[in-house]
Design an enzyme around this catalytic site. Structure first.
Site, PDB file in Angstrom:
ATOM      1  N   ASP A 290      31.175  47.933  30.081  1.00 49.08           N
ATOM      2  CA  ASP A 290      30.186  48.929  30.511  1.00 49.08           C
ATOM      3  C   ASP A 290      30.804  50.063  31.322  1.00 49.08           C
ATOM      4  O   ASP A 290      30.404  51.221  31.204  1.00 49.08           O
ATOM      5  CB  ASP A 290      29.065  48.231  31.314  1.00 49.08           C
TER       6      ASP A 290
ATOM      7  N   ARG B  81      33.482  39.487  29.539  1.00 47.73           N
ATOM      8  CA  ARG B  81      34.303  40.636  29.944  1.00 47.73           C
ATOM      9  C   ARG B  81      33.710  41.912  29.358  1.00 47.73           C
ATOM     10  O   ARG B  81      34.103  42.369  28.308  1.00 47.73           O
ATOM     11  CB  ARG B  81      35.751  40.429  29.524  1.00 47.73           C
ATOM     12  N   PRO B  82      32.747  42.489  30.072  1.00 40.82           N
ATOM     13  CA  PRO B  82      32.043  43.655  29.542  1.00 40.82           C
ATOM     14  C   PRO B  82      32.918  44.910  29.544  1.00 40.82           C
ATOM     15  O   PRO B  82      33.970  44.935  30.188  1.00 40.82           O
ATOM     16  CB  PRO B  82      30.878  43.820  30.519  1.00 40.82           C
TER      17      PRO B  82
ATOM     18  N   CYS C  70      35.590  35.832  25.520  1.00 39.90           N
ATOM     19  CA  CYS C  70      36.879  35.494  26.082  1.00 39.90           C
ATOM     20  C   CYS C  70      36.670  34.333  27.034  1.00 39.90           C
ATOM     21  O   CYS C  70      35.684  34.309  27.757  1.00 39.90           O
ATOM     22  CB  CYS C  70      37.373  36.725  26.819  1.00 39.90           C
TER      23      CYS C  70
ATOM     24  N   ARG D 225      41.441  41.135  23.256  1.00 40.68           N
ATOM     25  CA  ARG D 225      40.502  41.950  24.011  1.00 40.68           C
ATOM     26  C   ARG D 225      41.072  43.317  24.390  1.00 40.68           C
ATOM     27  O   ARG D 225      40.382  44.323  24.426  1.00 40.68           O
ATOM     28  CB  ARG D 225      40.091  41.204  25.272  1.00 40.68           C
TER      29      ARG D 225
ATOM     30  N   LYS E 253      53.870  43.108  29.435  1.00 40.58           N
ATOM     31  CA  LYS E 253      52.859  43.108  28.361  1.00 40.58           C
ATOM     32  C   LYS E 253      51.715  44.080  28.694  1.00 40.58           C
ATOM     33  O   LYS E 253      51.304  44.870  27.862  1.00 40.58           O
ATOM     34  CB  LYS E 253      52.278  41.692  28.191  1.00 40.58           C
ATOM     35  N   ASN E 254      51.224  43.995  29.937  1.00 39.91           N
ATOM     36  CA  ASN E 254      50.040  44.785  30.288  1.00 39.91           C
ATOM     37  C   ASN E 254      50.340  46.270  30.440  1.00 39.91           C
ATOM     38  O   ASN E 254      49.420  47.091  30.493  1.00 39.91           O
ATOM     39  CB  ASN E 254      49.390  44.236  31.562  1.00 39.91           C
TER      40      ASN E 254
ATOM     41  N   ASP F  76      45.913  37.148  37.731  1.00 42.16           N
ATOM     42  CA  ASP F  76      46.786  36.608  36.686  1.00 42.16           C
ATOM     43  C   ASP F  76      47.817  35.605  37.222  1.00 42.16           C
ATOM     44  O   ASP F  76      48.567  35.021  36.439  1.00 42.16           O
ATOM     45  CB  ASP F  76      47.514  37.752  35.955  1.00 42.16           C
TER      46      ASP F  76
ATOM     47  N   ARG G  67      51.120  34.555  23.618  1.00 41.30           N
ATOM     48  CA  ARG G  67      50.504  35.881  23.720  1.00 41.30           C
ATOM     49  C   ARG G  67      51.163  36.690  24.818  1.00 41.30           C
ATOM     50  O   ARG G  67      51.189  37.914  24.750  1.00 41.30           O
ATOM     51  CB  ARG G  67      49.009  35.742  24.095  1.00 41.30           C
TER      52      ARG G  67
END
Ligand code: UD1
Length: 419
Positions: A123, A120-121, A115, A91, A22-23, A306, A398
């Site tokens: 920046d 979960r920025p 989230c 996200r 998935k990632n 994870d 998901r």
């Protein structure tokens, strides 16, 4: 809302085929925005997050076709605006920022909502885009970026929690079409970053060093269409490894990459689980007695955040005291309260969980709070006495392709109750 009922106590045996990652698939699909020509991506898992990404690509103007695990995307003409209603569900939709900026020199993408695994920025993503010459503005919930002159530069993407995976992906995807050389220091070394780089190279990008802390990108004028097969999902594989370690007689994972699983295989072996691997298979045998572990999550090649929740479920019934420290997302412990409802003895001390193994968990109605936490509850349910009812299973859909069917094919007793 669907729920999953797990009847505990089954012994798992047999083999299970691991799906595409998935990632990896998410940023690779986003990268198809970088060319007008068609791209064909195979081994794309059938998951709701993938479905959201394909919807985003369609909304941006791409022609998207999907036939079982193969997706073709043609991004001939694209829009650069992605409003809240199309990005809010996931996200990871932030990874369209890099390709939009790279190709069109502008993007306006709504920021996805909060989230549950903490703030979960983005920046560091924005710092990277600015270093490449973009002006960035966060206004009315949107990130607005423009870069008439996108130029290569040296940028360090390391943040206080280590490297950023999607941040590295994003800057790499913008830099492949920037003018000149970009050096990313403090890059994420995850296999999914390497997979994305390999796809970009097939599209004509010039990238060296993916998989190390320094990635060097020589910008090119344009990219072309390419075909690519996504790597195996190491987190799905890791979850089945834990299932095998907890409840397996002998479970074999096929079409996986043992090298990507070393950070899990090494501690599990230390805990007394027998694991053997060959080219693309891994076999786990449990002798029913594990030793406790001291673990801390870290960016790759460290122990993956994870997998933290799933390992926590395993250690909940491992005799002795285990200690797990979460360094990547220090608040990622929503599974703990639910595991405690099943009888686990876990104490949280800031980012550290002290797990005092109990003999048995007992089935209970529990609530899935995020993707990996829900996998942990399924695993706990497999081993618990009685029946566990996992609610809000849309979280698990998901990121795990047919996890209930796959576990049942190994001998589990799991039912999905449709709402
Ligand atoms: C990716 C994975 C996710 C995994 C995570 C860490 C995808 C789709 N998701 O998420 O499954 O749990 O890597 O391995 O690939 N951070 C900042 N500022 C930023 C970006 C990140 O402070 O701009 C922080 C995060 O809050 C976190 C840490 O850096 O504490 C690592 O996050 P990151 O690697 O960016 O996670 P994702 O890429 O979003």
């Amino acid at each position: 809302m669907d729920k999953i009922i797990v009847h505990g106590g089954a012994t798992l045996a047999g083999s299970v085929r691991i799906s595409g990652s998935k990632n990896s698939a998410l940023p690779i699909l986003a990268a198809t925005l970088l060319t007008r020509e068609p791209c064909t991506i195979s081994r794309v898992p059938d998951l709701s997050d993938i479905h959201y990404m394909l919807t985003i690509l369609s909304e941006l103007g791409c022609e998207v076709e999907r036939a079982s695990g193969t997706v073709t995307v043609k991004a001939e003409k694209i829009r650069t605006v992605a409003p809240y209603d199309i990005v809010r569900k996931m996200r990871a939709s932030v990874c369209i920022l890099g390709p939009l900026l790279g190709r069109e020199r502008e993007a306006m993408v709504s920021l996805p909502g909060g989230c549950v695994i903490g703030d979960r920025p983005i920046d560091i993503h924005l710092k990277g885009f600015e270093a490449l010459g973009a002006t960035t503005l966060v206004e009315e919930g949107n990130v607005k970026m423009r870069a008439p002159n996108l130029r290569g530069t040296t940028v360090n993407l390391r943040g206080k929690f280590g490297s950023t995976v999607l941040g590295t992906d994003n800057i790499m995807m913008a830099a492949v079409l920037a003018e000149g050389t970009t050096i990313i220091d403090g890059a994420a070394e995850e296999p999914e970053v390497v997979d994305l780089a390999n796809f970009l190279i097939k599209m004509g990008a010039q990238i060296e060093g993916a998989g190390t802390r320094r990635i060097i990108i020589e910008g090119v004028k344009e990219l072309h269409g390419a075909k690519h097969e996504v790597i195996p999902d190491r987190i799905e594989a890791g979850t089945f490894l834990i299932a095998g370690a907890m409840a397996g007689r002998e479970v074999t994972l096929t079409r996986t990459n043992p090298e990507h699983l070393q950070s899990l295989i090494v501690p599990l072996t230390k805990a007394g689980v027998s694991i053997t691997s060959q080219a693309d298979t891994v076999t786990v045998k449990s002798n029913g007695t594990c030793r406790p572990l001291h673990l801390e999550t870290l960016p790759y090649p460290g122990f993956p955040t994870d997998m933290q929740a799933q390992v926590c479920a395993m250690l909940a019934t491992t005799d002795g005291i285990s200690v797990i420290t979460e360094n990547v997302f220090p608040h990622r412990f929503m599974h703990v309260a639910e595991l405690k409802r099943m009888g686990a003895n876990i104490e949280l001390q800031g980012p550290t969980a002290i797990v005092n193994g109990v003999r048995k968990l007992s089935g209970a109605p529990v609530m899935a709070s995020d993707l990996r936490a829900s996998a942990a509850l399924l695993l706990a349910g497999l081993q618990a006495e009685g029946t566990t009812e996992v609610n809000r299973v849309y979280h698990i859909d998901r990121g795990y392709e047919s996890i209930d069917d796959k576990l049942n094919s190994l001998g589990a007793h799991i039912e999905r109750v449709k709402a």
